[in-house]
Design a protein around this motif. Structure first.
Motif, PDB file in Angstrom:
ATOM      1  N   ALA A   1       8.728  28.248 -16.622  1.00 38.41           N
ATOM      2  CA  ALA A   1       8.832  27.291 -15.521  1.00 38.41           C
ATOM      3  C   ALA A   1       7.462  26.962 -14.946  1.00 38.41           C
ATOM      4  O   ALA A   1       7.141  25.797 -14.675  1.00 38.41           O
ATOM      5  N   LEU A   2       6.627  27.980 -14.755  1.00 40.37           N
ATOM      6  CA  LEU A   2       5.287  27.760 -14.218  1.00 40.37           C
ATOM      7  C   LEU A   2       4.411  27.006 -15.213  1.00 40.37           C
ATOM      8  O   LEU A   2       3.608  26.142 -14.819  1.00 40.37           O
ATOM      9  N   GLU A   3       4.563  27.307 -16.490  1.00 45.43           N
ATOM     10  CA  GLU A   3       3.766  26.607 -17.503  1.00 45.43           C
ATOM     11  C   GLU A   3       4.142  25.133 -17.555  1.00 45.43           C
ATOM     12  O   GLU A   3       3.291  24.258 -17.682  1.00 45.43           O
ATOM     13  N   ASP A   4       5.445  24.858 -17.447  1.00 41.36           N
ATOM     14  CA  ASP A   4       5.901  23.466 -17.432  1.00 41.36           C
ATOM     15  C   ASP A   4       5.366  22.742 -16.198  1.00 41.36           C
ATOM     16  O   ASP A   4       4.902  21.593 -16.278  1.00 41.36           O
ATOM     17  N   HIS A   5       5.412  23.423 -15.058  1.00 41.10           N
ATOM     18  CA  HIS A   5       4.896  22.841 -13.820  1.00 41.10           C
ATOM     19  C   HIS A   5       3.389  22.611 -13.926  1.00 41.10           C
ATOM     20  O   HIS A   5       2.863  21.580 -13.489  1.00 41.10           O
ATOM     21  N   CYS A   6       2.701  23.570 -14.531  1.00 44.71           N
ATOM     22  CA  CYS A   6       1.251  23.467 -14.694  1.00 44.71           C
ATOM     23  C   CYS A   6       0.888  22.260 -15.560  1.00 44.71           C
ATOM     24  O   CYS A   6      -0.059  21.529 -15.269  1.00 44.71           O
ATOM     25  N   CYS A   7       1.654  22.052 -16.627  1.00 43.69           N
ATOM     26  CA  CYS A   7       1.381  20.916 -17.519  1.00 43.69           C
ATOM     27  C   CYS A   7       1.638  19.581 -16.828  1.00 43.69           C
ATOM     28  O   CYS A   7       0.947  18.598 -17.092  1.00 43.69           O
ATOM     29  N   LYS A   8       2.624  19.544 -15.963  1.00 46.92           N
ATOM     30  CA  LYS A   8       2.940  18.294 -15.267  1.00 46.92           C
ATOM     31  C   LYS A   8       1.909  17.950 -14.198  1.00 46.92           C
ATOM     32  O   LYS A   8       1.558  16.785 -14.015  1.00 46.92           O
ATOM     33  N   VAL A   9       1.444  18.976 -13.488  1.00 46.27           N
ATOM     34  CA  VAL A   9       0.595  18.726 -12.320  1.00 46.27           C
ATOM     35  C   VAL A   9      -0.888  18.843 -12.656  1.00 46.27           C
ATOM     36  O   VAL A   9      -1.708  18.050 -12.183  1.00 46.27           O
ATOM     37  N   PHE A  10      -1.249  19.817 -13.472  1.00 45.91           N
ATOM     38  CA  PHE A  10      -2.665  20.117 -13.685  1.00 45.91           C
ATOM     39  C   PHE A  10      -3.068  19.954 -15.156  1.00 45.91           C
ATOM     40  O   PHE A  10      -3.833  20.753 -15.696  1.00 45.91           O
TER      41      PHE A  10
ATOM     42  N   ALA B   1      14.100  40.746 -25.677  1.00 42.33           N
ATOM     43  CA  ALA B   1      13.383  40.225 -24.509  1.00 42.33           C
ATOM     44  C   ALA B   1      11.874  40.306 -24.708  1.00 42.33           C
ATOM     45  O   ALA B   1      11.138  39.343 -24.419  1.00 42.33           O
ATOM     46  N   LEU B   2      11.402  41.437 -25.215  1.00 42.80           N
ATOM     47  CA  LEU B   2       9.967  41.613 -25.414  1.00 42.80           C
ATOM     48  C   LEU B   2       9.450  40.683 -26.510  1.00 42.80           C
ATOM     49  O   LEU B   2       8.356  40.114 -26.386  1.00 42.80           O
ATOM     50  N   SER B   3      10.216  40.495 -27.578  1.00 41.14           N
ATOM     51  CA  SER B   3       9.809  39.587 -28.656  1.00 41.14           C
ATOM     52  C   SER B   3       9.663  38.164 -28.146  1.00 41.14           C
ATOM     53  O   SER B   3       8.735  37.440 -28.534  1.00 41.14           O
ATOM     54  N   ALA B   4      10.588  37.752 -27.271  1.00 37.18           N
ATOM     55  CA  ALA B   4      10.527  36.393 -26.725  1.00 37.18           C
ATOM     56  C   ALA B   4       9.277  36.194 -25.883  1.00 37.18           C
ATOM     57  O   ALA B   4       8.629  35.144 -25.950  1.00 37.18           O
ATOM     58  N   VAL B   5       8.920  37.203 -25.099  1.00 32.16           N
ATOM     59  CA  VAL B   5       7.712  37.100 -24.266  1.00 32.16           C
ATOM     60  C   VAL B   5       6.470  37.009 -25.152  1.00 32.16           C
ATOM     61  O   VAL B   5       5.582  36.185 -24.912  1.00 32.16           O
ATOM     62  N   ILE B   6       6.407  37.837 -26.191  1.00 30.91           N
ATOM     63  CA  ILE B   6       5.254  37.801 -27.097  1.00 30.91           C
ATOM     64  C   ILE B   6       5.152  36.443 -27.780  1.00 30.91           C
ATOM     65  O   ILE B   6       4.074  35.849 -27.892  1.00 30.91           O
ATOM     66  N   SER B   7       6.291  35.923 -28.228  1.00 29.43           N
ATOM     67  CA  SER B   7       6.303  34.628 -28.913  1.00 29.43           C
ATOM     68  C   SER B   7       5.808  33.512 -28.003  1.00 29.43           C
ATOM     69  O   SER B   7       5.008  32.664 -28.419  1.00 29.43           O
ATOM     70  N   GLU B   8       6.263  33.508 -26.758  1.00 29.72           N
ATOM     71  CA  GLU B   8       5.850  32.449 -25.831  1.00 29.72           C
ATOM     72  C   GLU B   8       4.378  32.581 -25.464  1.00 29.72           C
ATOM     73  O   GLU B   8       3.699  31.580 -25.242  1.00 29.72           O
ATOM     74  N   GLN B   9       3.865  33.796 -25.402  1.00 25.93           N
ATOM     75  CA  GLN B   9       2.442  33.961 -25.093  1.00 25.93           C
ATOM     76  C   GLN B   9       1.577  33.399 -26.215  1.00 25.93           C
ATOM     77  O   GLN B   9       0.511  32.849 -25.978  1.00 25.93           O
TER      78      GLN B   9
ATOM     79  N   GLU C   1      -4.846  38.887 -26.022  1.00 25.98           N
ATOM     80  CA  GLU C   1      -4.942  39.962 -27.003  1.00 25.98           C
ATOM     81  C   GLU C   1      -4.508  41.306 -26.432  1.00 25.98           C
ATOM     82  O   GLU C   1      -3.768  42.059 -27.076  1.00 25.98           O
ATOM     83  N   HIS C   2      -4.950  41.624 -25.228  1.00 25.71           N
ATOM     84  CA  HIS C   2      -4.633  42.928 -24.641  1.00 25.71           C
ATOM     85  C   HIS C   2      -3.134  43.070 -24.406  1.00 25.71           C
ATOM     86  O   HIS C   2      -2.536  44.110 -24.729  1.00 25.71           O
ATOM     87  N   ILE C   3      -2.513  42.035 -23.860  1.00 26.77           N
ATOM     88  CA  ILE C   3      -1.078  42.093 -23.572  1.00 26.77           C
ATOM     89  C   ILE C   3      -0.283  42.251 -24.866  1.00 26.77           C
ATOM     90  O   ILE C   3       0.603  43.105 -24.978  1.00 26.77           O
ATOM     91  N   ILE C   4      -0.594  41.418 -25.848  1.00 23.78           N
ATOM     92  CA  ILE C   4       0.168  41.433 -27.097  1.00 23.78           C
ATOM     93  C   ILE C   4      -0.024  42.760 -27.827  1.00 23.78           C
ATOM     94  O   ILE C   4       0.916  43.298 -28.431  1.00 23.78           O
TER      95      ILE C   4
END
Length: 656
Positions: A304-313, A360-368, A378-381
């Motif tokens: 949601a924040l990434e979508d908002h970021c792309c629209k506004v900034f 859940a964790l796989s989805a987060v890694i994929s989106e990152q 790199e550190h998070i993944i």
């Protein structure tokens, strides 16, 4: 010198106006009274600048007395005669390439921006928007090297950062707000994450539904789009004045607070790694389900924040780095908590909790991978991949454990109805199908359809175990009814399901034929002896032949004894599936009733006139059919309204 004096007077006027604005914001009541009057005048700050030092004394006196005297405030308004919007127009008209005029224009823009910032908490959005959009229009007419004093720059930066923070906070529904908290908490509690009780409960008592881990909808995170243009205008102003670092710091702070509130909402801030390591499984199951929910919620927030970021900034890629900085603390903390879970000691019942965490964790890694730049993620993944590997190993181990448990099951055979092991395994396999894509990435990578092969293998374990359990009964008819009931249950639970689709049409048709075959075997094994008494062997001769009559009476007597014994035994056998129960009764009735009717029609006349013929011809075909209608009810006591013939069978104490 004259120009310098004029510029100095201008700065003093501007400073005084800023003081007025600040005074207005210290009192909402005073601001509400003054601002309508203030906006009604048509003169500009530029006119005051011409008046110079003579006006300054009056302005400063008014500023000092503003909060204590409504009359002096009115007088000050008349002296200022200022409209901030017209100040923008005057600045545009008067600006030129000279150093003095550029400074003057930038100063007027600064006043407008600062005024809007200080009025944020008192004025409606459309009024604030008007100030900022006017400022942006003014900025577009100024060179990039327009000078503004350091003091003014600091003041503007603080004002715009404060307004930006406020609008971002308003745009993203704050997690600590009750109106937003309650739906989140109720969603978690009503989602019914997978539990041991859920697996062991009777599936016949539940509606068919997927038992995946709860997944929060992205609609839970509401971003108000009406602030987008204003946020973009503030960003433009701050970038123009080269204070982008302050802007990005505010954005990162707002987002970080959002993720921190998410962890606090589910009380993760109260948990330590040591406590997780010491948790017993009942508490650990709840924690793992909550962990999955929060990880999914974090992903929904990121998207949601990434979508908002792309629209506004969209013009400022640095905002994505800010978002990464804001979210990485939350994700790393969740990964650390996940690492603390002792999944090596998990039981087969915990498979779906682990699969939920993996998904859940796989989805987060994929989106990152898709959202954030390589160098930042790199550190998070790296941390997440380590936990992902442990979850994968645990999944393989648990599936193997489940297969062994099925093969070694020692639960007793109490009835010919659906065995608890059958219910347990079928429900387990259907839940596995819900995680098909996850399992395909975890199981044997050399196989084209690893999940399908795994399901076939586990199903074969169940079938072999059921066949083994049926041997615990010495009654062959009981064995076939047991196998018929359990095989039919498997077929019915597979019908129109994704599990049936994975196992294939050939498997489905084989199982349906198997049900028919097993039912026929039951009838043959159970009722062949009774049917043998209804053949015409050795019953020949004339009606008056005493040997024929004696043979006929013996046949009827033996048939009655066998029929009554079978009814007494098989009425207490339980077949819970009404459709299968009727199917078995019909198969028995078609063979027994038809054979009995033909036998009586052919030989019944031999006993006519016999004094005790009713002793041998005890039942009519209709009587037998009524008795057979109670087979497999699971109770020796017939329901109300049952025939007296049926009741007499169960009261029979001696063989006639």
């Amino acid at each position: 010198m004259a120009a310098a004096g004029k510029a100095d007077g201008q700065e003093k006027v501007i400073s005084s106006v800023q003081g007025v604005v600040r005074s207005l914001t210290t009192s909402k009541k005073l601001a509400d009274e003054l601002l309508p009057t203030l906006s009604g005048f048509k003169n500009s700050l530029y006119d005051l600048a011409i008046a110079g030092d003579k006006v300054m004394d009056s302005v400063q006196r008014v500023v000092r007395s503003l909060e204590t005297s409504k009359n002096l405030a009115d007088e000050m308004v008349r002296i200022l005669s200022s409209d901030l919007a017209i100040a923008s127009d005057v600045g545009a008209v008067e600006s030129s390439e000279s150093y003095y005029e550029l400074s003057e224009a930038a100063g007027k823009v600064g006043i407008m921006v600062e005024a809007a910032a200080y009025l944020t908490f008192e004025r409606p959005l459309d009024e604030i928007s008007y100030f900022f959009f006017s400022a942006v229009n003014e900025l577009n007419q100024l060179p990039r090297d327009t000078y503004i004093t350091p003091e003014k720059l600091q003041s503007l930066t603080e004002a715009m950062a404060s307004l930006f923070h406020h609008l971002m906070f308003c745009s993203i529904e704050p997690l600590h707000h009750p109106d937003f908290l309650l739906p989140l908490l109720s969603s978690w509690k009503s989602s019914d994450p997978f539990t041991t009780e859920d697996l062991e409960s009777s599936e016949d008592e539940q509606q068919e539904h997927q038992h995946q881990h709860p997944h929060p909808s992205s609609s839970l995170l509401t971003i108000d789009q009406k602030h987008n243009e204003l946020l973009k205008a503030i960003a433009d102003c701050m970038i123009f004045f080269r204070v982008g670092d302050d802007l990005f710091r505010v954005y990162s702070s707002v987002c970080r607070n959002l993720f921190d509130n998410c962890l606090s909402l589910f009380e993760f801030h109260k948990v330590t790694i040591g406590q997780i390591e010491r948790m017993a499984w009942p508490s650990l199951r709840e924690f793992m389900g909550k962990w999955t929910w929060v990880m999914n919620l974090t992903l929904a927030m990121i998207l949601a924040l990434e979508d908002h970021c792309c629209k506004v900034f969209a013009e400022f890629p640095a905002f994505k780095n800010c978002l990464l900085e804001a979210v990485q603390g939350c994700i790393i903390q969740l990964v650390n908590f996940g690492d603390a879970v002792d999944i090596t000691s998990a039981f087969s019942k915990e498979l779906f909790l682990i699969l939920g965490m993996y998904k859940a964790l796989s989805a987060v890694i994929s989106e990152q991978h898709c959202i954030f730049p390589d160098e930042g993620r790199e550190h998070i993944i790296s941390k997440a991949q380590g936990l992902l590997g442990r979850l994968k190993d645990a999944t393989r181990k648990i599936i193997s454990m489940f297969g062994n448990e099925t093969q070694k099951d020692t639960s007793p055979l109490h009835s010919c109805d659906v065995h608890p092991l059958t219910r347990y395994v079928i429900k387990y396999l259907k839940l596995m199908v819900d995680y098909k894509n996850v399992l395909n990435s975890i199981l044997d990578e050399s196989s084209l359809n690893p999940t399908t092969e795994c399901l076939h293998k586990l199903m074969s374990h169940l079938e072999a175990k059921l066949d083994e359990k049926s041997m615990d009964s010495e009654d062959k008819a009981f064995r076939f009814v047991f196998m018929t009931t359990n095989t039919n249950y498997i077929v019915q639970k597979m019908k129109n399901s994704r599990l049936e689709a994975l196992l294939g049409d050939d498997w489905k048709r084989h199982k349906e034929r198997q049900v028919v075959h097993l039912a026929n075997c039951y009838v043959q094994v159970s009722w062949t002896k009774a049917l043998m008494y209804l053949t015409d062997d050795a019953i020949i001769g004339k009606d008056s032949d005493p040997n024929s009559k004696r043979a006929l009476k013996e046949r009827l007597k033996n048939f009655n004894v066998e029929f009554e014994s079978l009814c007494k035994t098989q009425t207490v056998w339980k077949v819970s599936c009404a459709e299968l129960r009727e199917y078995l009764r019909l198969m028995v009735s078609e063979r027994v009733i038809q054979a009995y009717r033909l036998f009586i029609r052919r030989f019944g006349g031999h006993l006519e006139g016999d004094l005790h013929h009713t002793k041998h011809m005890k039942y009519t075909p209709e009587d037998l059919e009524g008795c057979l209608s109670h087979l497999f009810e699971g109770s020796a006591l017939p329901p109300g309204g049952s025939s007296s013939i049926f009741k007499r069978i169960f009261k029979l104490e001696k063989v006639m």
